[in-house]
Design an enzyme around this catalytic site. Structure first.
Site, PDB file in Angstrom:
ATOM      1  N   ASP A   1      65.946 -40.532 -87.921  1.00 38.17           N
ATOM      2  CA  ASP A   1      66.087 -39.949 -86.591  1.00 38.17           C
ATOM      3  C   ASP A   1      64.801 -39.271 -86.128  1.00 38.17           C
ATOM      4  O   ASP A   1      64.201 -38.492 -86.875  1.00 38.17           O
ATOM      5  CB  ASP A   1      67.228 -38.921 -86.626  1.00 38.17           C
ATOM      6  N   GLU A  55      63.910 -44.689 -85.837  1.00 32.55           N
ATOM      7  CA  GLU A  55      64.318 -44.387 -84.464  1.00 32.55           C
ATOM      8  C   GLU A  55      63.101 -43.791 -83.774  1.00 32.55           C
ATOM      9  O   GLU A  55      62.834 -42.598 -83.870  1.00 32.55           O
ATOM     10  CB  GLU A  55      65.488 -43.408 -84.404  1.00 32.55           C
TER      11      GLU A  55
HETATM   12  C1  GLC Z   1      67.407 -38.586 -81.664  1.00 36.36           C
HETATM   13  C2  GLC Z   1      68.853 -38.777 -81.374  1.00 36.36           C
HETATM   14  C3  GLC Z   1      69.248 -37.877 -80.277  1.00 36.36           C
HETATM   15  C4  GLC Z   1      68.950 -36.474 -80.670  1.00 36.36           C
HETATM   16  C5  GLC Z   1      67.519 -36.307 -81.140  1.00 36.36           C
HETATM   17  C6  GLC Z   1      67.362 -35.058 -81.909  1.00 36.36           C
HETATM   18  O1  GLC Z   1      66.582 -39.111 -80.740  1.00 36.36           O
HETATM   19  O2  GLC Z   1      69.098 -40.123 -81.088  1.00 36.36           O
HETATM   20  O3  GLC Z   1      70.589 -38.036 -79.947  1.00 36.36           O
HETATM   21  O4  GLC Z   1      69.172 -35.641 -79.576  1.00 36.36           O
HETATM   22  O5  GLC Z   1      67.099 -37.315 -82.011  1.00 36.36           O
HETATM   23  O6  GLC Z   1      67.904 -35.157 -83.194  1.00 36.36           O
HETATM   24  C1  GLC Z   2      64.746 -39.007 -78.738  1.00 32.59           C
HETATM   25  C2  GLC Z   2      63.901 -39.807 -77.817  1.00 32.59           C
HETATM   26  C3  GLC Z   2      64.125 -39.549 -76.390  1.00 32.59           C
HETATM   27  C4  GLC Z   2      65.555 -39.253 -76.161  1.00 32.59           C
HETATM   28  C5  GLC Z   2      65.912 -38.009 -76.908  1.00 32.59           C
HETATM   29  C6  GLC Z   2      67.281 -37.496 -76.835  1.00 32.59           C
HETATM   30  O1  GLC Z   2      64.117 -38.663 -79.892  1.00 32.59           O
HETATM   31  O2  GLC Z   2      62.552 -39.865 -78.129  1.00 32.59           O
HETATM   32  O3  GLC Z   2      63.735 -40.635 -75.611  1.00 32.59           O
HETATM   33  O4  GLC Z   2      65.760 -39.101 -74.823  1.00 32.59           O
HETATM   34  O5  GLC Z   2      65.609 -38.080 -78.237  1.00 32.59           O
HETATM   35  O6  GLC Z   2      68.150 -38.049 -75.976  1.00 32.59           O
END
Ligand code: GLC
Ligand code: GLC
Length: 641
Positions: free
Chosen positions: A281, A323
């Site tokens: 993540d 991710e």
């Molecule tokens: C990721 C997750 C998102 C979350 C963020 C912080 O991007 O997909 O849902 O808010 O990380 O953990």
């Molecule tokens: C993620 C992404 C961003 C997204 C967010 C949470 O880490 O980089 O694009 O919008 O977390 O929604």
């Protein structure tokens, strides 16, 4: 051969004494294969440290993880090693959901397996289910304890049992490894707050605003609405702590090797519960560098390489998924480029493809998509894209200004147009999305909404509009399913569910409209999935059909090449798959009108008698050699069987 800076063979041998002969051989072979990668990653990350001692610590963790690994999982390791491309098979299909919104508890999931199998699912991503902080926790992305399961969902034994059941049905469990941050209530953060300097060093803490201000001069904000800034004052710490996301999500200091060792143990712990893929993540944010946006720093890839190496030694069945929702130029690095090629994540989200799908549908033009997708560097054959049209997060318009300019668009204006279009604020828009995190300072606006809301299905005023929306939805799914990675469906989209009108009712969710597209599955409604006379049934059966066709096409093995054809007429996207099993050309009409492609497109690829595998029909050209594509057509063209 032991690398010069690695641990000595004597120090490693002492760790192996109580293993039996076969186990020892296994570990020795894996160390021989992986030690260099580990040392190499650690040397990049911690140049000032004793790399040899650190390597030994991680090897020790790996051996402990191997020791604790159950026979059944060691067996899985063997199977995966014999089929290293298991994730690349064309029959892979992913599904992602929140346990409680899909099946109440972990124990409830097996009863939903027939539904998932009907759809063709082989990969199940359950959203964060490890113990989060109490109260608002960003949908579980604020982890308080990596080794406990959320009590309302079950416990660790239930999780272990679930992975076993899923495995028995050919489904791999995917879980998040939230590694950029922990909850303020996590033991490390608690001990830091209690004054233990060892744990204070697990975080980025500054006593005054000097450094935070310096960093912030180049840092963007992820949640400008509900969590402005990137640092939070904490009275107990008596300092400013780095919080990229919410103020209760404390960024870990990966420049501290203790953090790596801790997280490596977590990786092995989860692998030994039977988790088969870890979603890394927010991996892009893990390394900070003054004067940059603190995303995609080169060290990020060394972190992945180090964690992956440890996993390969102890639990080679485990795969990693990055991710990184970043711009197209930074994206490919996550599948391994240069020195990290073949050494980092096995999977990464194809955020750029996702954005281009929406851009094509809104504009009816393929010029930008062709430009952007053609300029992506090639990925290593072992790397696999996660291809999706949306996920649990908002959509951010990751469009490169250079790509936009190359086709005569202004990047900023195009991004703004897409937000307005998908929020339903642009004249003629069919979409019913919601604006997420409008940042007036930068003009940035992201978009929430289910796939059905974004293609115009939810509020379709009449049968024609509904038909067009369904065609757009099918087309979008076909483009990603025909790309050659793993298509992943977000829960609810297989039924064409609209935005949840009650998303804001749950305490803690009211400011975060991503909850509008994280629907609960109503199982009475889901039963309609079997009835093609209903909307839900049409969407579900359409997706299941795509998955079945896909499973029979070796051309869609992810190691093949994907090549976007430059010279098609605007409105048409043509994608050539390169695979030794035979030629394949996917053609898509992203407009609501007729379009054409030349028969030579297929002939040139070596297809003599072209047929569309999705529709099961032959492909004919008129006297002028042109093939007519109906509105929103999606064809996967191969040689007639
Ligand atoms: C990721 C997750 C998102 C979350 C963020 C912080 O991007 O997909 O849902 O808010 O990380 O953990
Ligand atoms: C993620 C992404 C961003 C997204 C967010 C949470 O880490 O980089 O694009 O919008 O977390 O929604």
């Amino acid at each position: 051969m032991r690398p010069r800076t690695g641990p000595t063979s004597e120090s490693v041998s002492s760790l192996l004494v109580d293993l039996d002969e076969q186990e020892r051989e296994t570990i020795e072979l894996r160390l021989e294969r992986w030690s260099d990668d580990l040392v190499d990653a650690l040397a990049v990350l911690y140049p000032g440290h004793d790399v040899s001692a650190l390597t030994l610590r991680l090897v020790e963790s790996a051996i402990a993880g191997f020791r604790a690994r159950e026979p059944e999982l060691r067996h899985l390791d063997q199977r995966r090693l014999l089929r290293p491309d298991w994730l690349q098979q064309p029959d892979m299909l992913g599904y992602a959901c929140y346990t409680e919104r899909f099946a109440d508890t972990l124990a409830g999931i097996p009863s939903r397996l027939p539904y998932l199998r009907d759809l063709g699912v082989t990969y199940l991503h359950l959203m964060p289910l490890l113990q989060p902080r109490e109260g608002d926790n960003d949908g579980g992305y604020a982890v308080q304890d990596y080794r406990t399961v959320r009590a309302d969902l079950g416990d660790v034994d239930d999780l272990r049992e679930l992975t076993r059941t899923l495995r028995g049905h050919g489904v791999s469990l995917v879980l998040d490894l939230v590694l950029n941050h922990v909850a303020r209530e996590h033991e490390w953060a608690r001990r830091a707050r209690a004054g233990e300097s060892h744990y204070r060093d697990y975080f980025h803490v500054f006593s005054d605003r000097e450094m935070p201000n310096a960093y912030e001069s180049t840092l963007p904000e992820v949640f400008p609405d509900f969590a402005p800034g990137n640092f939070t004052w904490d009275a107990e710490l008596d300092g400013w702590v780095w919080t990229t996301f919410n103020e209760w999500q404390w960024d870990l200091n990966w420049a501290n090797p203790d953090v790596l060792v801790e997280l490596a143990d977590v990786v092995l712990y989860l692998a030994n519960l039977g988790v088969e893929v870890l979603r890394l993540d927010a991996i892009a944010f893990t390394w900070k560098r003054l004067g940059t946006n603190c995303q995609n720093q080169p060290e990020v890839h060394a972190i992945t390489q180090a964690l992956r190496t440890v996993a390969r030694i102890a639990a080679p069945a485990l795969a990693f998924k990055a991710e990184a929702i970043v711009g197209p130029r930074d994206l490919v690095q996550y599948l391994g480029q240069g020195r990290h090629s073949g050494r980092v994540s096995d999977l990464a989200y194809h955020n750029s493809l996702m954005v281009q799908v929406w851009s094509m549908l809104a504009t009816g033009s393929t010029l930008l998509a062709k430009q952007a997708l053609r300029s992506l560097p090639t990925t290593p054959p072992s790397g696999t894209w996660i291809c999706y049209i949306r996920c649990h997060d908002d959509i951010g318009w990751a469009i490169d200004d250079g790509d936009a300019a190359a086709v005569g668009l202004n990047g900023w204006e195009h991004r703004r147009f897409l937000s307005d279009w998908y929020a339903g604020d642009f004249p003629g828009s069919w979409a019913r999305g919601l604006v997420f995190q409008h940042n007036p300072a930068t003009g940035d606006k992201r978009i929430s909404g289910t796939a059905a809301a974004l293609v115009g299905l939810s509020d379709a005023p009449d049968a024609d509009a509904e038909g067009a929306a369904l065609a757009r939805l099918f087309l979008a799914h076909a483009i990603v399913a025909g790309w050659g990675g793993i298509p992943v469906v977000w829960s609810g989209d297989e039924l064409g569910l609209p935005n949840d009108p009650h998303w804001a009712d749950e305490p803690g969710h009211e400011d975060d409209n991503r909850w509008a597209h994280r629907e609960r599955i109503d199982w009475t409604e889901a039963a309609l999935s079997r009835d093609p006379g209903t909307r839900a049934g049409r969407v579900f059966q359409g997706l299941a059909h795509l998955a079945r066709v896909r499973a029979g096409l070796p051309q869609l093995h992810a190691s093949g090449t994907t090549d976007v054809v430059a010279d098609t007429e605007d409105g048409v996207l043509a994608v050539r798959r390169g695979h030794p099993s035979g030629p394949m050309v996917c053609v898509y009409n992203v407009t609501g009108e007729w379009r054409h492609v030349s028969l030579d497109l297929f002939r040139g690829a070596g297809i003599r008698q072209p047929a569309d595998a999705i529709g099961g029909h032959a492909v004919y050209a008129g006297a002028d050699g042109q093939v007519a594509l109906s509105p929103y057509a999606a064809w996967w063209v191969i040689e007639t069987a």
